[in-house]
Motif scaffolding. Structure first.
Motif, PDB file in Angstrom:
ATOM      1  N   GLY A  56      18.410   4.550   7.963  1.00  0.00           N
ATOM      2  CA  GLY A  56      17.238   5.394   7.746  1.00  0.00           C
ATOM      3  C   GLY A  56      16.254   5.780   8.571  1.00  0.00           C
ATOM      4  N   ALA A  57      15.855   4.863   9.620  1.00  0.00           N
ATOM      5  CA  ALA A  57      15.061   5.015  10.766  1.00  0.00           C
ATOM      6  C   ALA A  57      15.347   6.285  11.241  1.00  0.00           C
ATOM      7  N   TYR A  58      14.170   7.070  11.386  1.00  0.00           N
ATOM      8  CA  TYR A  58      14.095   8.250  12.037  1.00  0.00           C
ATOM      9  C   TYR A  58      13.992   8.322  13.654  1.00  0.00           C
ATOM     10  N   ASP A  59      13.405   7.341  14.164  1.00  0.00           N
ATOM     11  CA  ASP A  59      13.625   7.151  15.644  1.00  0.00           C
ATOM     12  C   ASP A  59      13.256   5.588  15.826  1.00  0.00           C
ATOM     13  N   TYR A  60      13.736   5.302  17.354  1.00  0.00           N
ATOM     14  CA  TYR A  60      13.258   4.124  17.709  1.00  0.00           C
ATOM     15  C   TYR A  60      12.951   3.923  19.091  1.00  0.00           C
ATOM     16  N   ILE A  61      11.568   3.778  19.256  1.00  0.00           N
ATOM     17  CA  ILE A  61      10.760   3.861  20.539  1.00  0.00           C
ATOM     18  C   ILE A  61      10.608   2.374  21.132  1.00  0.00           C
ATOM     19  N   VAL A  62      11.023   2.246  22.493  1.00  0.00           N
ATOM     20  CA  VAL A  62      10.598   0.812  23.172  1.00  0.00           C
ATOM     21  C   VAL A  62       9.284   0.790  23.686  1.00  0.00           C
ATOM     22  N   LYS A  63       8.445  -0.269  23.481  1.00  0.00           N
ATOM     23  CA  LYS A  63       7.298  -0.260  23.774  1.00  0.00           C
ATOM     24  C   LYS A  63       6.882  -0.150  25.075  1.00  0.00           C
ATOM     25  N   SER A  64       5.852   0.527  25.077  1.00  0.00           N
ATOM     26  CA  SER A  64       5.246   0.579  26.480  1.00  0.00           C
ATOM     27  C   SER A  64       3.790   1.222  26.680  1.00  0.00           C
TER      28      SER A  64
ATOM     29  N   ASN B  33       7.506  16.486  15.207  1.00  0.00           N
ATOM     30  CA  ASN B  33       8.698  16.826  14.582  1.00  0.00           C
ATOM     31  C   ASN B  33       8.816  16.402  13.023  1.00  0.00           C
ATOM     32  N   ILE B  34       8.537  15.229  12.839  1.00  0.00           N
ATOM     33  CA  ILE B  34       8.289  14.923  11.253  1.00  0.00           C
ATOM     34  C   ILE B  34       7.288  15.774  10.314  1.00  0.00           C
ATOM     35  N   GLN B  35       6.358  16.065  11.054  1.00  0.00           N
ATOM     36  CA  GLN B  35       5.394  16.758  10.085  1.00  0.00           C
ATOM     37  C   GLN B  35       5.941  18.213   9.947  1.00  0.00           C
ATOM     38  N   LYS B  36       6.478  18.925  10.975  1.00  0.00           N
ATOM     39  CA  LYS B  36       7.148  20.164  10.717  1.00  0.00           C
ATOM     40  C   LYS B  36       8.223  20.277   9.671  1.00  0.00           C
ATOM     41  N   GLY B  37       9.210  19.093   9.843  1.00  0.00           N
ATOM     42  CA  GLY B  37      10.077  18.832   8.828  1.00  0.00           C
ATOM     43  C   GLY B  37       9.579  18.616   7.332  1.00  0.00           C
TER      44      GLY B  37
ATOM     45  N   ASN C 165       0.700  -1.196   0.005  1.00  0.00           N
ATOM     46  CA  ASN C 165       0.035   0.151  -0.066  1.00  0.00           C
ATOM     47  C   ASN C 165       0.761   1.455   0.086  1.00  0.00           C
ATOM     48  N   LEU C 166       2.155   1.238  -0.352  1.00  0.00           N
ATOM     49  CA  LEU C 166       2.830   2.420  -0.319  1.00  0.00           C
ATOM     50  C   LEU C 166       2.849   3.297  -1.381  1.00  0.00           C
ATOM     51  N   HIS C 167       2.128   2.883  -2.426  1.00  0.00           N
ATOM     52  CA  HIS C 167       1.600   3.900  -3.265  1.00  0.00           C
ATOM     53  C   HIS C 167       0.779   4.747  -3.176  1.00  0.00           C
ATOM     54  N   GLN C 168       0.058   4.661  -1.693  1.00  0.00           N
ATOM     55  CA  GLN C 168      -0.656   5.743  -1.038  1.00  0.00           C
ATOM     56  C   GLN C 168       0.082   6.833  -0.582  1.00  0.00           C
ATOM     57  N   LYS C 169       1.452   6.843  -0.456  1.00  0.00           N
ATOM     58  CA  LYS C 169       2.450   7.689   0.017  1.00  0.00           C
ATOM     59  C   LYS C 169       2.314   8.256   1.174  1.00  0.00           C
ATOM     60  N   PRO C 170       2.543   7.336   2.319  1.00  0.00           N
ATOM     61  CA  PRO C 170       2.262   7.829   3.904  1.00  0.00           C
ATOM     62  C   PRO C 170       3.592   8.674   3.899  1.00  0.00           C
ATOM     63  N   ASP C 171       3.203   9.711   4.827  1.00  0.00           N
ATOM     64  CA  ASP C 171       4.472  10.530   5.438  1.00  0.00           C
ATOM     65  C   ASP C 171       5.120   9.757   6.316  1.00  0.00           C
ATOM     66  N   VAL C 172       4.541   8.867   7.108  1.00  0.00           N
ATOM     67  CA  VAL C 172       5.031   8.137   8.329  1.00  0.00           C
ATOM     68  C   VAL C 172       4.646   6.687   8.443  1.00  0.00           C
ATOM     69  N   VAL C 173       5.652   5.817   8.736  1.00  0.00           N
ATOM     70  CA  VAL C 173       5.196   4.676   9.001  1.00  0.00           C
ATOM     71  C   VAL C 173       5.811   4.302  10.462  1.00  0.00           C
ATOM     72  N   THR C 174       4.917   3.949  11.338  1.00  0.00           N
ATOM     73  CA  THR C 174       5.388   3.364  12.608  1.00  0.00           C
ATOM     74  C   THR C 174       5.272   1.729  12.334  1.00  0.00           C
TER      75      THR C 174
ATOM     76  N   GLU D 222      13.948   2.034  -0.116  1.00  0.00           N
ATOM     77  CA  GLU D 222      14.257   1.802  -1.681  1.00  0.00           C
ATOM     78  C   GLU D 222      13.427   2.479  -2.195  1.00  0.00           C
ATOM     79  N   LEU D 223      12.000   2.408  -2.061  1.00  0.00           N
ATOM     80  CA  LEU D 223      10.771   2.766  -2.709  1.00  0.00           C
ATOM     81  C   LEU D 223      10.774   4.529  -2.611  1.00  0.00           C
ATOM     82  N   ASP D 224      10.997   5.006  -1.520  1.00  0.00           N
ATOM     83  CA  ASP D 224      10.808   6.273  -1.301  1.00  0.00           C
ATOM     84  C   ASP D 224      11.580   6.779   0.011  1.00  0.00           C
ATOM     85  N   GLU D 225      12.611   7.362  -0.081  1.00  0.00           N
ATOM     86  CA  GLU D 225      13.198   7.757   0.905  1.00  0.00           C
ATOM     87  C   GLU D 225      12.727   8.965   1.602  1.00  0.00           C
ATOM     88  N   ASP D 226      11.831   9.680   1.308  1.00  0.00           N
ATOM     89  CA  ASP D 226      11.138  10.687   1.985  1.00  0.00           C
ATOM     90  C   ASP D 226      10.177  10.355   2.855  1.00  0.00           C
ATOM     91  N   ILE D 227       9.770   8.872   3.133  1.00  0.00           N
ATOM     92  CA  ILE D 227       8.835   8.308   3.904  1.00  0.00           C
ATOM     93  C   ILE D 227       9.629   8.017   5.339  1.00  0.00           C
TER      94      ILE D 227
END
Length: 449
Positions: free
Chosen positions: A99-107, A120-124, A45-54, A73-78
């Motif tokens: 290329g991960a933007y951040d790493y968050i430990v589950k809680s 922060n991603i949205q502002k960028g 579904n990446l053709h829908q061009k998400p801004d962020v993927v968790t 590889e498909l879209d480095e801006d995601i």
């Protein structure tokens, strides 16, 4: 999904935690969220061009690192935020390297960290969109037809040369009288070339004192001379991967020309006060209103530097040799000025057209632009007449001579006129009037006194 929404994909196989992430993100009404339980459905579904993927690190069908690589590889801006129970620092570093933007430990208390990261991603993303929009506007502004207006054969030849210059990195030398638009040509080349996204750095060599030009071009280290309180990056480094425009290159002191030649040949510079070379990779465009070959013959310009800079020559004709382009340009400037100032469009009366065609415009396009802007301002009606066109002094010589002044006062007025015409370039004015630079300074000082 709304094409204008800020889109977030949540990829998590734990149903309860998937709902938790979706709930937390849905607290911001600007976000549009879509949930997936495995890597493949997300990738499909990446053709829908998400801004962020968790992205969960451990998915039932593939590892998070593999999904991350395929997304990039498909879209480095995601932007991808990894969310997992895994807290191995080596794993985290590996994910960030890919290329991960951040790493968050589950809680259970992930909400604040997650929303801050996505914000922060949205502002960028917004900033990046603004930059793209500005670059698009700049490229539009400096397209050939928008930056250099005219239908004359000579003008069309310039378009052809500019187009050739944009295809390669060849050095370009632009010559022409003051006011013919040499910097516009340089910008048109840069913003229509592969370097358009990189800096365009102009340097007016004539405007920089002899003792400062080396520091301006090559930079200096802290403490390298009195007043050097910190390291300074020079114009060569500032223009790295972009274009360095050296205007009025003929005014460069011959003692610095050898260092410029070395920088061009070696593609490296040495800051003042340093012994360490710094690699630079910028395109060079030069401009001058002088004949550089004559300067070489007169001993004012190095022959080896002349041949290194000659590259693709583009000679800009004076406005007086461009025929009806005077009227084409005049109408262009009228339209531009009226639009900028939200005024009703004005036209040129026949007598005004004849007056413009009869005038030689020693200040070229720059002078024409000033004349037209003043005429538009002065015209109360929607038509510009000859009375609204305030042209150069030489057409009003009888009026000038009717004033009772001393010869010295006439001399000072002439010097001031030439200083205005040649952008306060004292050396050029001295050459035009065949007097010494010191004489000009003295006369201007007398006038101020």
């Amino acid at each position: 999904m709304d094409s204008n929404a800020f889109k977030i994909f949540v990829v998590e196989d734990d149903e309860w935690y998937n709902r938790l992430l979706v709930h937390n993100l849905s607290l911001n009404p600007d976000y549009e969220i879509q949930a997936f339980s495995d890597g493949k459905s997300c990738l499909d579904n990446l053709h829908q061009k998400p801004d962020v993927v968790t992205l969960d690190y451990r998915l039932p069908d593939m590892k998070g690192l593999e999904v991350l690589k395929q997304i990039k590889e498909l879209d480095e801006d995601i932007q991808v935020i990894l969310i997992s129970e895994q807290d191995d620092i080596e794993v985290v570093v590996e994910l960030l390297k890919h290329g991960a933007y951040d790493y968050i430990v589950k809680s259970k208390d992930i909400r604040e960290r997650l929303l801050n990261t996505v914000s922060n991603i949205q502002k960028g993303v917004r900033l990046k969109d603004e930059i793209k929009s500005l670059r698009k506007e700049v490229r539009k502004k400096y397209s050939y037809q928008n930056s250099i207006v005219g239908n004359d054969t000579a003008t069309q030849k310039i378009f052809d040369l500019i187009e050739k210059a944009t295809r390669t990195n060849i050095t370009v030398s632009v010559t022409g009288e003051t006011g013919t638009g040499k910097e516009l040509v340089a910008k048109a080349i840069h913003y229509n070339s592969k370097r358009a996204k990189k800096p365009f750095v102009p340097v007016n060599v004539a405007a920089i004192p002899k003792e400062l030009i080396e520091s301006e071009l090559f930079g200096h280290e802290k403490g390298s001379f009195t007043g050097a309180s910190s390291r300074r990056i020079g114009k060569f480094e500032e223009a790295s991967s972009g274009t360095l425009f050296l205007d009025e290159i003929a005014e460069m002191d011959i003692s610095l020309q050898a260092k410029l030649l070395r920088a061009l040949q070696e593609k490296e510079i040495i800051r003042i006060g340093s012994n360490n070379p710094v690699k630079t990779e910028c395109r060079i465009i030069i401009a001058t209103n002088k004949n550089l070959l004559d300067e070489v013959k007169n001993g004012n310009f190095r022959q080896d530097l002349y041949y290194r800079l000659y590259g693709l020559p583009i000679e800009l004709p004076p406005l007086r040799d461009r025929g009806n382009d005077v009227i084409v340009l005049a109408k262009h400037f009228i339209t531009e000025f009226c639009k900028e100032n939200q005024m009703e469009l004005k036209s040129l009366e026949k007598s005004a057209i004849n007056k413009l065609l009869a005038y030689p415009f020693p200040g070229n396009v720059r002078e024409l632009k000033s004349v037209i802007e003043l005429a538009v301002t002065m015209a109360d009606e929607n038509e510009i007449t000859e009375e609204h066109l305030i042209l150069g002094d030489h057409q009003n010589i009888d009026t000038l001579l009717s004033e009772e002044m001393t010869l010295r006062e006439y001399d000072i007025r002439i010097v001031k006129k030439y200083m205005d015409r040649y952008d306060n370039n004292t050396k050029t004015v001295a050459e035009k009037l065949d007097i010494g630079v010191a004489t000009i300074y003295r006369m201007l000082k007398e006038n101020r006194g």
